[in-house]
Design a protein around this motif. Structure first.
Motif, PDB file in Angstrom:
ATOM      1  N   ASP A  72       0.833  -1.196   0.000  1.00 48.63           N
ATOM      2  CA  ASP A  72       0.000   0.000   0.000  1.00 48.63           C
ATOM      3  C   ASP A  72       0.866   1.243   0.000  1.00 48.63           C
ATOM      4  OD1 ASP A  72       0.699   0.565   2.814  1.00 48.63           O
ATOM      5  OD2 ASP A  72      -0.578  -1.163   3.232  1.00 48.63           O
ATOM      6  N   VAL A  73       0.245   2.366  -0.304  1.00 47.44           N
ATOM      7  CA  VAL A  73       0.964   3.638  -0.413  1.00 47.44           C
ATOM      8  C   VAL A  73       1.475   4.108   0.947  1.00 47.44           C
ATOM      9  CG1 VAL A  73       0.750   6.060  -1.098  1.00 47.44           C
ATOM     10  CG2 VAL A  73      -0.390   4.290  -2.442  1.00 47.44           C
ATOM     11  N   LEU A  87       4.706  12.200  -2.571  1.00 46.33           N
ATOM     12  CA  LEU A  87       3.942  10.954  -2.482  1.00 46.33           C
ATOM     13  C   LEU A  87       2.725  10.989  -3.409  1.00 46.33           C
ATOM     14  CD1 LEU A  87       3.705   8.194  -1.116  1.00 46.33           C
ATOM     15  CD2 LEU A  87       2.347   9.279   0.675  1.00 46.33           C
ATOM     16  N   GLU A  88       2.118  12.146  -3.567  1.00 48.83           N
ATOM     17  CA  GLU A  88       0.973  12.271  -4.476  1.00 48.83           C
ATOM     18  C   GLU A  88       1.380  11.946  -5.913  1.00 48.83           C
ATOM     19  OE1 GLU A  88      -0.615  16.163  -3.998  1.00 48.83           O
ATOM     20  OE2 GLU A  88      -1.622  15.708  -2.094  1.00 48.83           O
ATOM     21  N   GLU A  91       2.086   8.154  -6.136  1.00 46.60           N
ATOM     22  CA  GLU A  91       0.849   7.374  -6.072  1.00 46.60           C
ATOM     23  C   GLU A  91       0.193   7.224  -7.441  1.00 46.60           C
ATOM     24  OE1 GLU A  91      -3.144   7.173  -3.227  1.00 46.60           O
ATOM     25  OE2 GLU A  91      -1.880   8.972  -3.249  1.00 46.60           O
ATOM     26  N   ARG A  92       0.442   8.144  -8.346  1.00 49.51           N
ATOM     27  CA  ARG A  92      -0.165   8.085  -9.682  1.00 49.51           C
ATOM     28  C   ARG A  92       0.347   6.892 -10.493  1.00 49.51           C
ATOM     29  NH1 ARG A  92       0.491  13.954 -12.274  1.00 49.51           N
ATOM     30  NH2 ARG A  92      -0.412  12.813 -14.069  1.00 49.51           N
TER      31      ARG A  92
END
Length: 344
Positions: A72-73, A87-88, A91-92
């Motif tokens: 998981d992230v 992190l954003e 996450e992509r």
């Protein structure tokens, strides 16, 4: 060593089998499992004792770092120092065939990172891999499940040949999707990310997310890296026992002539060629097989390691036609240049 082998259908996963393998991870045992790139050889990434078993099974040098596989992230926050803004962006691309190098937290053992203060982390897209990590409850350190330096395993027979009797558990989970290892991108060198190892995620996609991307010369496989932050940066890799001769992409006539002339130096060579050139080699009566096409470099990537293993020690030379350094072609040529004993 007694090796337990189980087969799991990725489309109809029997969770009881996954939980058995996950328990083996909890007990510091080694487990081979499928990912969307190649088969991996995993162990508890937080246990030095377990990670040592990976190096022993592969015959891998301890100065060659491993990748932590997470489910998981949130795990990126647990094991690395990463800003929420970065992190954003990461996450992509998750889950997927991409690995990120970040500053590590103390919880990650030095044996995983070869003593570096950075760690490579990825979240695989294969359902079996994700469930295994989730049920194990720990990050799984895992390189490819092959003898160190040899072609990575993309089929079950590759895994069984290299790892049976050397590991505790083998999960057979069908075909892999990409056939080459993940793209590795270093996010620790300021604002511009660096590709340390090209893979299925091409530079064009990374630029859409991160902006500027730097591709050093070593990422093309033409030179050695001055520093090692991830797998695939040091030592000769992906090499079959049979000599591999790479003919670099060039003008059609020149490339064909080089291939044919080189084939005359061997008693029983195989030419691994593009589909578009097959009739040409057929016309000259030379032994050939189709490894990919100019229309679809992903096909080349998927078949690469399978072909190198298929003909290893069955011919006295493999002569491979190269492709352009674009898209996933950069990753294919990186592997071929590192595997080749001779480049024309």
């Amino acid at each position: 060593m007694e090796t337990i082998v189980v087969e799991i259908d990725p489309l109809n996963i029997e969770e009881s089998k996954i939980k058995e393998a996950a328990n083996a991870i909890k007990e510091d045992k080694t487990v081979v499992f499928p990912t969307e790139t190649v088969y991996g050889l995993g162990a508890n990434g937080l246990s030095e004792n377990a990670v040592k078993k990976i190096f022993d099974a592969k015959g891998r040098p301890y100065d060659n770092p491993l990748i932590l596989h997470v489910a998981d992230v949130r795990s990126f926050l647990e094991y690395t120092y990463i800003s929420y803004t970065l992190l954003e962006k990461v996450e992509r691309l998750l889950p997927g065939p991409v690995t990120f190098v970040l500053k590590k937290k103390e919880i990650v053992p030095n044996i995983v990172t070869a003593g570096k203060d950075t760690v490579a982390v990825r979240m695989p897209a294969h359902p079996v891999a994700l469930k295994l990590i989730k049920f194990a409850g720990v990050p799984i350190a895992a390189p490819s499940a092959n003898i160190s330096g040899k072609p990575s395993p993309t089929l079950s027979e590759h895994v069984l040949k290299d790892m049976y009797g050397k590991v505790d558990y083998i999960i057979i989970g069908g075909l892999v999707q990409f056939g080459i290892e993940s793209t590795v991108i270093d996010l620790t060198q300021g604002k511009v990310p660096i590709i340390l190892r090209p893979g299925p995620i091409p530079p064009e996609k990374l630029k859409e997310i991160f902006g500027d991307i730097f591709i050093p010369e070593f990422a093309y496989g033409r030179t050695e890296a001055d520093y090692v932050k991830s797998p695939g940066m040091k030592y000769r890799h992906y090499a079959p026992n049979t000599p591999l001769i790479l003919v670099e992409q060039s003008h059609f006539d020149l490339m064909i002539n080089k291939v044919l002339e080189e084939s005359k130096n061997y008693h029983n060579p195989i030419i691994l060629c593009l589909k578009e050139h097959a009739n040409y080699f057929k016309k000259y009566g030379v032994n050939f097989d189709i490894i990919g096409s100019e229309e679809n470099y992903y096909e080349f990537a998927v078949k690469l390691f399978e072909m190198l293993r298929k003909y290893d020690e069955k011919v006295d030379a493999m002569i491979v036609e190269g492709i352009e350094d674009r898209g996933i072609g950069i990753a294919v040529m990186n592997r071929l240049r590192k595997a080749a004993c001779k480049i024309l």
